[in-house]
Enzyme design. Structure first.
Site, PDB file in Angstrom:
ATOM      1  N   LYS A  38       0.813  -1.203   0.000  1.00 62.28           N
ATOM      2  CA  LYS A  38       0.000   0.000   0.000  1.00 62.28           C
ATOM      3  C   LYS A  38       0.852   1.261   0.000  1.00 62.28           C
ATOM      4  CE  LYS A  38      -3.136  -2.410   3.120  1.00 62.28           C
ATOM      5  NZ  LYS A  38      -3.608  -2.441   4.528  1.00 62.28           N
ATOM      6  N   GLY A  39       2.110   1.122   0.402  1.00 63.01           N
ATOM      7  CA  GLY A  39       2.947   2.297   0.677  1.00 63.01           C
ATOM      8  C   GLY A  39       3.087   3.322  -0.430  1.00 63.01           C
ATOM      9  N   GLU A  94       7.502   2.409  -6.074  1.00 58.93           N
ATOM     10  CA  GLU A  94       7.648   1.885  -4.713  1.00 58.93           C
ATOM     11  C   GLU A  94       7.897   3.045  -3.751  1.00 58.93           C
ATOM     12  OE1 GLU A  94       7.126  -0.161  -2.628  1.00 58.93           O
ATOM     13  OE2 GLU A  94       8.788  -1.385  -1.904  1.00 58.93           O
ATOM     14  N   ASP A  95       7.532   2.855  -2.505  1.00 64.29           N
ATOM     15  CA  ASP A  95       7.721   3.946  -1.543  1.00 64.29           C
ATOM     16  C   ASP A  95       9.173   4.109  -1.099  1.00 64.29           C
ATOM     17  OD1 ASP A  95       7.682   1.579  -0.036  1.00 64.29           O
ATOM     18  OD2 ASP A  95       6.140   2.228   1.361  1.00 64.29           O
ATOM     19  N   ASP A  98      15.155   0.457   1.159  1.00 63.67           N
ATOM     20  CA  ASP A  98      15.875   0.429   2.431  1.00 63.67           C
ATOM     21  C   ASP A  98      16.991  -0.612   2.287  1.00 63.67           C
ATOM     22  OD1 ASP A  98      16.504   0.773   5.096  1.00 63.67           O
ATOM     23  OD2 ASP A  98      14.730  -0.195   5.890  1.00 63.67           O
ATOM     24  N   PHE A 148      12.972   6.223  10.683  1.00 63.99           N
ATOM     25  CA  PHE A 148      11.715   5.568  10.344  1.00 63.99           C
ATOM     26  C   PHE A 148      10.670   6.631  10.055  1.00 63.99           C
ATOM     27  CE2 PHE A 148       7.784   3.298  10.656  1.00 63.99           C
ATOM     28  CZ  PHE A 148       8.089   2.092  10.021  1.00 63.99           C
ATOM     29  N   ASP A 155       3.401   3.767   6.489  1.00 61.17           N
ATOM     30  CA  ASP A 155       2.722   3.468   7.743  1.00 61.17           C
ATOM     31  C   ASP A 155       3.653   3.001   8.843  1.00 61.17           C
ATOM     32  OD1 ASP A 155       3.330   0.888   6.523  1.00 61.17           O
ATOM     33  OD2 ASP A 155       2.039   0.028   8.056  1.00 61.17           O
ATOM     34  N   ARG A 161      -0.869   6.633   7.078  1.00 58.87           N
ATOM     35  CA  ARG A 161      -0.716   6.684   5.621  1.00 58.87           C
ATOM     36  C   ARG A 161      -1.360   7.925   5.018  1.00 58.87           C
ATOM     37  NH1 ARG A 161       1.198   1.662   3.914  1.00 58.87           N
ATOM     38  NH2 ARG A 161       0.452  -0.158   5.030  1.00 58.87           N
TER      39      ARG A 161
HETATM   40  P1  IMP Z   1      13.577  -3.178   2.252  1.00 56.91           P
HETATM   41  O1  IMP Z   1      13.102  -4.527   1.855  1.00 56.91           O
HETATM   42  O2  IMP Z   1      14.420  -3.232   3.481  1.00 56.91           O
HETATM   43  O3  IMP Z   1      14.245  -2.396   1.140  1.00 56.91           O
HETATM   44  O4  IMP Z   1      12.316  -2.407   2.771  1.00 56.91           O
HETATM   45  C1  IMP Z   1      11.494  -1.733   1.929  1.00 56.91           C
HETATM   46  C2  IMP Z   1      10.079  -1.760   2.423  1.00 56.91           C
HETATM   47  O5  IMP Z   1      10.021  -1.543   3.819  1.00 56.91           O
HETATM   48  C3  IMP Z   1       9.299  -0.644   1.773  1.00 56.91           C
HETATM   49  O6  IMP Z   1       8.403  -1.202   0.853  1.00 56.91           O
HETATM   50  C4  IMP Z   1       8.585   0.039   2.890  1.00 56.91           C
HETATM   51  O7  IMP Z   1       7.226  -0.273   2.816  1.00 56.91           O
HETATM   52  C5  IMP Z   1       9.125  -0.511   4.171  1.00 56.91           C
HETATM   53  N1  IMP Z   1       9.867   0.527   4.913  1.00 56.91           N
HETATM   54  C6  IMP Z   1      11.206   0.707   4.988  1.00 56.91           C
HETATM   55  N2  IMP Z   1      11.535   1.768   5.726  1.00 56.91           N
HETATM   56  C7  IMP Z   1      10.356   2.293   6.143  1.00 56.91           C
HETATM   57  C8  IMP Z   1      10.020   3.439   6.938  1.00 56.91           C
HETATM   58  O8  IMP Z   1      10.869   4.223   7.397  1.00 56.91           O
HETATM   59  N3  IMP Z   1       8.692   3.655   7.138  1.00 56.91           N
HETATM   60  C9  IMP Z   1       7.725   2.855   6.636  1.00 56.91           C
HETATM   61  N4  IMP Z   1       7.985   1.779   5.873  1.00 56.91           N
HETATM   62  C10 IMP Z   1       9.296   1.499   5.636  1.00 56.91           C
HETATM   63 MG    MG Z   2       5.994  -1.309   1.479  1.00 59.24          MG
END
Ligand code: IMP
Ligand code: MG
Length: 170
Positions: A38-39, A94-95, A98, A148, A155, A161
């Site tokens: 949903k992000g 994508e949001d 990370d 964060f 969220d 959101r």
């Molecule tokens: P990754 O797999 O570690 O790259 O994480 C990416 C996913 O984690 C994204 O799709 C976000 O939805 C979620 N995410 C990572 N950091 C945050 C944050 O600071 N706030 C909210 N969601 C996050």
């Molecule tokens: Mg996400």
């Protein structure tokens, strides 16, 4: 407590400039824009409204990778894309990037299962300090520190959101 990290005006202007770059790149070509729910929903809706082409179509995929504030390193497909993507050009929105695990897994999944002819990626936020996989994206909104964030689609346990700005949850 919420502390504003990126305000509405900065988001608006950055989103517009990314959308204009994408618009220039795609021209009149038929492109499928995909939102990873949903992000990215708010970001996605704002981006596509700046693109004047009448040859774009949209679709959604829903994944889950986080529980609370931690990446599980695994993604679950909660809802898959419904259009036939084979041989088509897609732009995946994508949001946050990370560790990179979510986007990498998602891209591999889409390539294997849906067989598009190309995939470009657009992310709202990049947190490079936590990267595990080496992944290049095509468009990035903002590079941020390891904090964060919530709001503008993102969220913490499904809340926040709806906020029109990006905030740090303290
Ligand atoms: P990754 O797999 O570690 O790259 O994480 C990416 C996913 O984690 C994204 O799709 C976000 O939805 C979620 N995410 C990572 N950091 C945050 C944050 O600071 N706030 C909210 N969601 C996050
Ligand atoms: Mg996400």
């Amino acid at each position: 407590m919420l502390k504003i990290y990126i305000d509405e005006e900065r988001i608006k202007s950055r989103v517009k400039s990314i959308a204009k770059e994408i618009e220039k790149e795609i021209g009149d070509k038929e492109v499928v824009f995909i939102s990873n729910l949903k992000g990215s929903i708010i970001f996605f809706a704002d981006i596509i409204r700046h693109i004047k082409s009448t040859n774009i179509v949209i679709d959604f995929i829903a994944t889950e990778s986080y529980s609370g504030r931690k990446s599980t390193g695994e993604i679950k497909i909660l809802k898959d894309i419904s259009l036939d993507l084979s041989g088509r050009d897609i732009i995946l929105i994508e949001d946050i990037l990370d560790t990179g695990l979510t986007l990498q897994t998602l891209i591999n999944y889409i390539k294997e299962v849906h067989k598009p002819s190309s995939i470009k990626t657009v992310i709202l936020l990049d947190k490079p300090s936590r990267r595990i996989v080496d992944l290049k994206v095509d468009y990035t909104g903002f590079v941020i520190e390891d904090v964060f964030v919530v709001g503008y689609g993102m969220d913490y346990d499904e809340r926040y959101r709806n906020l029109p700005y990006i905030a740090i949850l303290e």
